[in-house]
Scaffold this motif. Structure first.
Motif, PDB file in Angstrom:
ATOM      1  N   PHE A   1       6.739  -2.273   4.614  1.00 52.00           N
ATOM      2  CA  PHE A   1       6.722  -2.665   6.018  1.00 52.00           C
ATOM      3  C   PHE A   1       6.469  -4.158   6.159  1.00 52.00           C
ATOM      4  O   PHE A   1       5.850  -4.776   5.305  1.00 52.00           O
ATOM      5  N   LYS A   2       6.899  -4.703   7.285  1.00 51.72           N
ATOM      6  CA  LYS A   2       6.621  -6.093   7.613  1.00 51.72           C
ATOM      7  C   LYS A   2       5.139  -6.229   7.952  1.00 51.72           C
ATOM      8  O   LYS A   2       4.455  -5.241   8.214  1.00 51.72           O
ATOM      9  N   ASN A   3       4.643  -7.446   7.961  1.00 56.87           N
ATOM     10  CA  ASN A   3       3.246  -7.674   8.324  1.00 56.87           C
ATOM     11  C   ASN A   3       2.953  -7.214   9.743  1.00 56.87           C
ATOM     12  O   ASN A   3       1.839  -6.872  10.076  1.00 56.87           O
ATOM     13  N   LYS A   4       3.967  -7.216  10.569  1.00 56.12           N
ATOM     14  CA  LYS A   4       3.815  -6.743  11.944  1.00 56.12           C
ATOM     15  C   LYS A   4       4.163  -5.255  11.979  1.00 56.12           C
ATOM     16  O   LYS A   4       5.222  -4.847  11.511  1.00 56.12           O
ATOM     17  N   ASN A   5       3.270  -4.455  12.495  1.00 53.46           N
ATOM     18  CA  ASN A   5       3.491  -3.015  12.554  1.00 53.46           C
ATOM     19  C   ASN A   5       4.450  -2.684  13.695  1.00 53.46           C
ATOM     20  O   ASN A   5       4.036  -2.370  14.806  1.00 53.46           O
ATOM     21  N   ASP A   6       5.745  -2.738  13.395  1.00 60.22           N
ATOM     22  CA  ASP A   6       6.752  -2.495  14.419  1.00 60.22           C
ATOM     23  C   ASP A   6       7.285  -1.054  14.407  1.00 60.22           C
ATOM     24  O   ASP A   6       8.108  -0.690  15.222  1.00 60.22           O
ATOM     25  N   ASN A   7       6.797  -0.236  13.456  1.00 58.81           N
ATOM     26  CA  ASN A   7       7.235   1.149  13.405  1.00 58.81           C
ATOM     27  C   ASN A   7       6.058   2.033  12.961  1.00 58.81           C
ATOM     28  O   ASN A   7       6.002   2.501  11.826  1.00 58.81           O
ATOM     29  N   PRO A   8       5.097   2.269  13.855  1.00 57.76           N
ATOM     30  CA  PRO A   8       3.895   3.017  13.479  1.00 57.76           C
ATOM     31  C   PRO A   8       4.180   4.441  12.999  1.00 57.76           C
ATOM     32  O   PRO A   8       3.483   4.956  12.132  1.00 57.76           O
ATOM     33  N   LYS A   9       5.198   5.075  13.540  1.00 57.83           N
ATOM     34  CA  LYS A   9       5.529   6.436  13.119  1.00 57.83           C
ATOM     35  C   LYS A   9       5.939   6.460  11.648  1.00 57.83           C
ATOM     36  O   LYS A   9       5.487   7.318  10.877  1.00 57.83           O
ATOM     37  N   MET A  10       6.781   5.525  11.240  1.00 55.73           N
ATOM     38  CA  MET A  10       7.223   5.462   9.851  1.00 55.73           C
ATOM     39  C   MET A  10       6.069   5.059   8.931  1.00 55.73           C
ATOM     40  O   MET A  10       5.939   5.578   7.819  1.00 55.73           O
ATOM     41  N   LEU A  11       5.212   4.151   9.411  1.00 54.41           N
ATOM     42  CA  LEU A  11       4.043   3.748   8.630  1.00 54.41           C
ATOM     43  C   LEU A  11       3.140   4.953   8.369  1.00 54.41           C
ATOM     44  O   LEU A  11       2.678   5.175   7.244  1.00 54.41           O
ATOM     45  N   MET A  12       2.898   5.771   9.374  1.00 54.96           N
ATOM     46  CA  MET A  12       2.060   6.959   9.214  1.00 54.96           C
ATOM     47  C   MET A  12       2.728   7.986   8.302  1.00 54.96           C
ATOM     48  O   MET A  12       2.056   8.671   7.527  1.00 54.96           O
ATOM     49  N   GLU A  13       4.034   8.064   8.366  1.00 57.15           N
ATOM     50  CA  GLU A  13       4.767   8.968   7.478  1.00 57.15           C
ATOM     51  C   GLU A  13       4.570   8.546   6.016  1.00 57.15           C
ATOM     52  O   GLU A  13       4.280   9.377   5.152  1.00 57.15           O
ATOM     53  N   ALA A  14       4.695   7.250   5.756  1.00 60.15           N
ATOM     54  CA  ALA A  14       4.494   6.730   4.397  1.00 60.15           C
ATOM     55  C   ALA A  14       3.046   6.909   3.957  1.00 60.15           C
ATOM     56  O   ALA A  14       2.776   7.311   2.820  1.00 60.15           O
ATOM     57  N   ALA A  15       2.107   6.620   4.845  1.00 55.01           N
ATOM     58  CA  ALA A  15       0.688   6.755   4.514  1.00 55.01           C
ATOM     59  C   ALA A  15       0.331   8.209   4.210  1.00 55.01           C
ATOM     60  O   ALA A  15      -0.404   8.486   3.260  1.00 55.01           O
ATOM     61  N   THR A  16       0.850   9.128   4.985  1.00 61.31           N
ATOM     62  CA  THR A  16       0.589  10.554   4.756  1.00 61.31           C
ATOM     63  C   THR A  16       1.136  10.984   3.407  1.00 61.31           C
ATOM     64  O   THR A  16       0.457  11.667   2.635  1.00 61.31           O
ATOM     65  N   TRP A  17       2.361  10.585   3.100  1.00 64.04           N
ATOM     66  CA  TRP A  17       2.977  10.925   1.817  1.00 64.04           C
ATOM     67  C   TRP A  17       2.156  10.347   0.664  1.00 64.04           C
ATOM     68  O   TRP A  17       1.883  11.027  -0.324  1.00 64.04           O
ATOM     69  N   TRP A  18       1.758   9.081   0.808  1.00 65.34           N
ATOM     70  CA  TRP A  18       1.031   8.352  -0.247  1.00 65.34           C
ATOM     71  C   TRP A  18      -0.385   8.897  -0.430  1.00 65.34           C
ATOM     72  O   TRP A  18      -0.801   9.194  -1.550  1.00 65.34           O
ATOM     73  N   ILE A  19      -1.130   9.024   0.665  1.00 58.51           N
ATOM     74  CA  ILE A  19      -2.555   9.338   0.595  1.00 58.51           C
ATOM     75  C   ILE A  19      -2.819  10.842   0.573  1.00 58.51           C
ATOM     76  O   ILE A  19      -3.541  11.338  -0.299  1.00 58.51           O
ATOM     77  N   GLU A  20      -2.267  11.568   1.521  1.00 55.54           N
ATOM     78  CA  GLU A  20      -2.573  12.991   1.617  1.00 55.54           C
ATOM     79  C   GLU A  20      -1.759  13.848   0.648  1.00 55.54           C
ATOM     80  O   GLU A  20      -2.317  14.681  -0.054  1.00 55.54           O
ATOM     81  N   THR A  21      -0.462  13.627   0.613  1.00 55.67           N
ATOM     82  CA  THR A  21       0.401  14.483  -0.199  1.00 55.67           C
ATOM     83  C   THR A  21       0.191  14.249  -1.687  1.00 55.67           C
ATOM     84  O   THR A  21       0.060  15.201  -2.457  1.00 55.67           O
ATOM     85  N   HIS A  22       0.165  12.978  -2.101  1.00 59.58           N
ATOM     86  CA  HIS A  22       0.106  12.664  -3.540  1.00 59.58           C
ATOM     87  C   HIS A  22      -1.232  12.101  -4.002  1.00 59.58           C
ATOM     88  O   HIS A  22      -1.423  11.904  -5.198  1.00 59.58           O
ATOM     89  N   GLN A  23      -2.140  11.829  -3.079  1.00 62.92           N
ATOM     90  CA  GLN A  23      -3.469  11.307  -3.397  1.00 62.92           C
ATOM     91  C   GLN A  23      -3.397  10.132  -4.376  1.00 62.92           C
ATOM     92  O   GLN A  23      -4.123  10.074  -5.372  1.00 62.92           O
ATOM     93  N   LEU A  24      -2.540   9.185  -4.062  1.00 64.23           N
ATOM     94  CA  LEU A  24      -2.342   8.004  -4.910  1.00 64.23           C
ATOM     95  C   LEU A  24      -3.400   6.957  -4.629  1.00 64.23           C
ATOM     96  O   LEU A  24      -3.980   6.914  -3.539  1.00 64.23           O
ATOM     97  N   ASP A  25      -3.645   6.102  -5.613  1.00 61.97           N
ATOM     98  CA  ASP A  25      -4.533   4.960  -5.430  1.00 61.97           C
ATOM     99  C   ASP A  25      -3.873   3.961  -4.491  1.00 61.97           C
ATOM    100  O   ASP A  25      -2.664   4.021  -4.245  1.00 61.97           O
ATOM    101  N   HIS A  26      -4.664   2.985  -4.033  1.00 62.82           N
ATOM    102  CA  HIS A  26      -4.115   1.980  -3.125  1.00 62.82           C
ATOM    103  C   HIS A  26      -2.919   1.260  -3.758  1.00 62.82           C
ATOM    104  O   HIS A  26      -1.891   1.078  -3.125  1.00 62.82           O
ATOM    105  N   PHE A  27      -3.059   0.845  -5.013  1.00 61.83           N
ATOM    106  CA  PHE A  27      -1.945   0.220  -5.733  1.00 61.83           C
ATOM    107  C   PHE A  27      -1.494   1.149  -6.847  1.00 61.83           C
ATOM    108  O   PHE A  27      -2.306   1.692  -7.582  1.00 61.83           O
ATOM    109  N   GLU A  28      -0.181   1.324  -6.939  1.00 67.93           N
ATOM    110  CA  GLU A  28       0.447   2.129  -7.981  1.00 67.93           C
ATOM    111  C   GLU A  28       1.633   1.356  -8.544  1.00 67.93           C
ATOM    112  O   GLU A  28       2.153   0.447  -7.885  1.00 67.93           O
TER     113      GLU A  28
END
Length: 71
Positions: free
Chosen positions: A32-59
């Motif tokens: 994503f850009k530094n400006k959060n211009d698509n919060p829905k997509m950001l939350m989709e990515a965050a959910t996949w990254w954090i909840e679904t796969h329980q990944l570390d901050h950097f991978e």
């Protein structure tokens, strides 16, 4: 996960790997850009990254790309 986000993640991973090598690390913010211009997509990515796969901050980008290709 939408195909648009999946394609974007693979594209960003490919670009980062080409620029910095196979050991480059990324976070889900890399898609994503530094400006959060698509919060829905950001939350989709965050959910996949954090909840679904329980990944570390950097991978490793190669790991994320592989997960995406198999998702």
């Amino acid at each position: 996960m939408t195909s648009a986000l999946k394609d974007k993640i693979i594209e960003v991973c490919d670009k980062k790997i080409a620029q910095k090598g196979a050991n480059v690390g990324i976070s889900f913010y890399a898609f994503f850009k530094n400006k959060n211009d698509n919060p829905k997509m950001l939350m989709e990515a965050a959910t996949w990254w954090i909840e679904t796969h329980q990944l570390d901050h950097f991978e490793k980008a190669v790991k994320i790309k592989e997960l995406m290709q198999n998702y």
